[in-house]
Design a protein around this motif. Sequence first.
Motif, PDB file in Angstrom:
ATOM      1  N   ASP A  26      40.027  36.510  -7.428  1.00  0.00           N
ATOM      2  CA  ASP A  26      41.091  37.223  -6.715  1.00  0.00           C
ATOM      3  C   ASP A  26      40.611  37.893  -5.433  1.00  0.00           C
ATOM      4  O   ASP A  26      41.408  38.458  -4.698  1.00  0.00           O
ATOM      5  CB  ASP A  26      41.698  38.301  -7.625  1.00  0.00           C
ATOM      6  CG  ASP A  26      42.325  37.699  -8.867  1.00  0.00           C
ATOM      7  OD1 ASP A  26      42.723  36.515  -8.814  1.00  0.00           O
ATOM      8  OD2 ASP A  26      42.408  38.406  -9.888  1.00  0.00           O
ATOM      9  N   MET A  27      39.307  37.860  -5.188  1.00  0.00           N
ATOM     10  CA  MET A  27      38.752  38.550  -4.028  1.00  0.00           C
ATOM     11  C   MET A  27      39.154  37.840  -2.736  1.00  0.00           C
ATOM     12  O   MET A  27      39.116  36.623  -2.663  1.00  0.00           O
ATOM     13  CB  MET A  27      37.229  38.581  -4.137  1.00  0.00           C
ATOM     14  CG  MET A  27      36.563  39.449  -3.091  1.00  0.00           C
ATOM     15  SD  MET A  27      34.806  39.570  -3.358  1.00  0.00           S
ATOM     16  CE  MET A  27      34.762  40.516  -4.871  1.00  0.00           C
ATOM     17  N   PRO A  28      39.546  38.616  -1.716  1.00  0.00           N
ATOM     18  CA  PRO A  28      39.870  37.976  -0.441  1.00  0.00           C
ATOM     19  C   PRO A  28      38.608  37.363   0.158  1.00  0.00           C
ATOM     20  O   PRO A  28      37.568  38.000   0.216  1.00  0.00           O
ATOM     21  CB  PRO A  28      40.400  39.122   0.420  1.00  0.00           C
ATOM     22  CG  PRO A  28      39.884  40.365  -0.218  1.00  0.00           C
ATOM     23  CD  PRO A  28      39.689  40.064  -1.664  1.00  0.00           C
ATOM     24  N   LYS A  29      38.691  36.123   0.579  1.00  0.00           N
ATOM     25  CA  LYS A  29      37.535  35.417   1.140  1.00  0.00           C
ATOM     26  C   LYS A  29      37.652  35.411   2.665  1.00  0.00           C
ATOM     27  O   LYS A  29      38.084  34.438   3.266  1.00  0.00           O
ATOM     28  CB  LYS A  29      37.458  33.982   0.605  1.00  0.00           C
ATOM     29  CG  LYS A  29      37.515  33.842  -0.909  1.00  0.00           C
ATOM     30  CD  LYS A  29      36.319  34.399  -1.600  1.00  0.00           C
ATOM     31  CE  LYS A  29      36.226  34.025  -3.069  1.00  0.00           C
ATOM     32  NZ  LYS A  29      37.277  34.456  -3.933  1.00  0.00           N
ATOM     33  N   THR A  30      37.311  36.536   3.270  1.00  0.00           N
ATOM     34  CA  THR A  30      37.298  36.646   4.721  1.00  0.00           C
ATOM     35  C   THR A  30      35.894  37.034   5.158  1.00  0.00           C
ATOM     36  O   THR A  30      35.086  37.490   4.344  1.00  0.00           O
ATOM     37  CB  THR A  30      38.296  37.712   5.215  1.00  0.00           C
ATOM     38  OG1 THR A  30      37.871  38.997   4.753  1.00  0.00           O
ATOM     39  CG2 THR A  30      39.708  37.423   4.738  1.00  0.00           C
ATOM     40  N   LEU A  31      35.613  36.866   6.434  1.00  0.00           N
ATOM     41  CA  LEU A  31      34.293  37.229   6.948  1.00  0.00           C
ATOM     42  C   LEU A  31      34.012  38.718   6.716  1.00  0.00           C
ATOM     43  O   LEU A  31      32.932  39.089   6.241  1.00  0.00           O
ATOM     44  CB  LEU A  31      34.194  36.892   8.434  1.00  0.00           C
ATOM     45  CG  LEU A  31      34.283  35.409   8.791  1.00  0.00           C
ATOM     46  CD1 LEU A  31      34.323  35.229  10.301  1.00  0.00           C
ATOM     47  CD2 LEU A  31      33.130  34.636   8.196  1.00  0.00           C
ATOM     48  N   ASN A  32      34.985  39.550   7.030  1.00  0.00           N
ATOM     49  CA  ASN A  32      34.786  40.993   6.869  1.00  0.00           C
ATOM     50  C   ASN A  32      34.614  41.386   5.407  1.00  0.00           C
ATOM     51  O   ASN A  32      33.764  42.214   5.089  1.00  0.00           O
ATOM     52  CB  ASN A  32      35.954  41.773   7.489  1.00  0.00           C
ATOM     53  CG  ASN A  32      35.926  41.731   8.994  1.00  0.00           C
ATOM     54  OD1 ASN A  32      34.855  41.677   9.595  1.00  0.00           O
ATOM     55  ND2 ASN A  32      37.086  41.740   9.611  1.00  0.00           N
ATOM     56  N   SER A  33      35.407  40.791   4.519  1.00  0.00           N
ATOM     57  CA  SER A  33      35.286  41.163   3.104  1.00  0.00           C
ATOM     58  C   SER A  33      33.934  40.734   2.536  1.00  0.00           C
ATOM     59  O   SER A  33      33.336  41.464   1.741  1.00  0.00           O
ATOM     60  CB  SER A  33      36.431  40.574   2.275  1.00  0.00           C
ATOM     61  OG  SER A  33      36.339  39.170   2.195  1.00  0.00           O
ATOM     62  N   MET A  34      33.411  39.581   2.953  1.00  0.00           N
ATOM     63  CA  MET A  34      32.093  39.149   2.457  1.00  0.00           C
ATOM     64  C   MET A  34      30.997  40.114   2.912  1.00  0.00           C
ATOM     65  O   MET A  34      30.118  40.480   2.138  1.00  0.00           O
ATOM     66  CB  MET A  34      31.771  37.736   2.927  1.00  0.00           C
ATOM     67  CG  MET A  34      32.589  36.635   2.278  1.00  0.00           C
ATOM     68  SD  MET A  34      32.309  36.488   0.507  1.00  0.00           S
ATOM     69  CE  MET A  34      33.904  36.990  -0.108  1.00  0.00           C
ATOM     70  N   MET A  35      31.067  40.557   4.158  1.00  0.00           N
ATOM     71  CA  MET A  35      30.061  41.495   4.656  1.00  0.00           C
ATOM     72  C   MET A  35      30.195  42.854   3.959  1.00  0.00           C
ATOM     73  O   MET A  35      29.201  43.510   3.656  1.00  0.00           O
ATOM     74  CB  MET A  35      30.160  41.641   6.169  1.00  0.00           C
ATOM     75  CG  MET A  35      29.845  40.365   6.945  1.00  0.00           C
ATOM     76  SD  MET A  35      28.262  39.604   6.558  1.00  0.00           S
ATOM     77  CE  MET A  35      27.151  40.599   7.519  1.00  0.00           C
ATOM     78  N   LYS A  36      31.427  43.267   3.663  1.00  0.00           N
ATOM     79  CA  LYS A  36      31.640  44.526   2.950  1.00  0.00           C
ATOM     80  C   LYS A  36      31.106  44.439   1.517  1.00  0.00           C
ATOM     81  O   LYS A  36      30.526  45.399   1.007  1.00  0.00           O
ATOM     82  CB  LYS A  36      33.125  44.887   2.931  1.00  0.00           C
ATOM     83  CG  LYS A  36      33.636  45.369   4.265  1.00  0.00           C
ATOM     84  CD  LYS A  36      35.126  45.640   4.219  1.00  0.00           C
ATOM     85  CE  LYS A  36      35.653  46.009   5.591  1.00  0.00           C
ATOM     86  NZ  LYS A  36      37.110  46.157   5.607  1.00  0.00           N
ATOM     87  N   VAL A  37      31.291  43.296   0.874  1.00  0.00           N
ATOM     88  CA  VAL A  37      30.763  43.108  -0.477  1.00  0.00           C
ATOM     89  C   VAL A  37      29.244  43.200  -0.463  1.00  0.00           C
ATOM     90  O   VAL A  37      28.640  43.844  -1.321  1.00  0.00           O
ATOM     91  CB  VAL A  37      31.236  41.758  -1.072  1.00  0.00           C
ATOM     92  CG1 VAL A  37      30.459  41.389  -2.315  1.00  0.00           C
ATOM     93  CG2 VAL A  37      32.720  41.811  -1.374  1.00  0.00           C
ATOM     94  N   VAL A  38      28.614  42.578   0.513  1.00  0.00           N
ATOM     95  CA  VAL A  38      27.153  42.650   0.623  1.00  0.00           C
ATOM     96  C   VAL A  38      26.716  44.106   0.810  1.00  0.00           C
ATOM     97  O   VAL A  38      25.746  44.559   0.193  1.00  0.00           O
ATOM     98  CB  VAL A  38      26.631  41.754   1.767  1.00  0.00           C
ATOM     99  CG1 VAL A  38      25.170  42.010   2.048  1.00  0.00           C
ATOM    100  CG2 VAL A  38      26.852  40.291   1.429  1.00  0.00           C
TER     101      VAL A  38
END
Length: 171
Positions: A26-38
């Motif tokens: 369900d996680m949004p797969k955007t560039l910003n969300s991936m960097m925030k997850v990291v």
Amino acid sequence: MSSLPMAAVTSARPEVVDLLDTPWADMPKTLNSMMKVVARITGLPLAHILGPRRTAALVKARMIGFWACRRFVGRSWHQIGTVGGGRTNSAVMSGVRRVGLVIVALKIPPETNGLDAMRLLWEADWPRFTREDLIEARRALRGAPSLFDPGHRLDLYSVSELNLAVKGAVE
């Protein structure tokens, strides 16, 4: 002053959702969300990951972010570099390639979801690769199915990468 009751004002704000509490599907797969997850996984401020510093922890987090953006969002090298703090295409490619070698060396299963893979990558001690290892990996991957292409069935373990064996890192 607003004429709305206070309850209406507070309920109109979107709830802040912790990305780590969101199921991977369900996680949004955007560039910003991936960097925030990291940033959340590593505990490092996002501004530092995207900034100019080159400490080992920040570089490792940045490379994991580049890999996650390429693998799960599938954007161009340039777009990832722009979001990743204005990095060049070659810096992004180098980071993604390095994470790919680490994934093979650590034998992270291809069915591992993205969040778990990022956690494993962050917590692991990465093997050292020589310049020759990276050059050999680049040659082996030319024209072969790539672990960087989203949707490729052999994403994490293409035949070329397995045959590479990363001289001493896997043994």
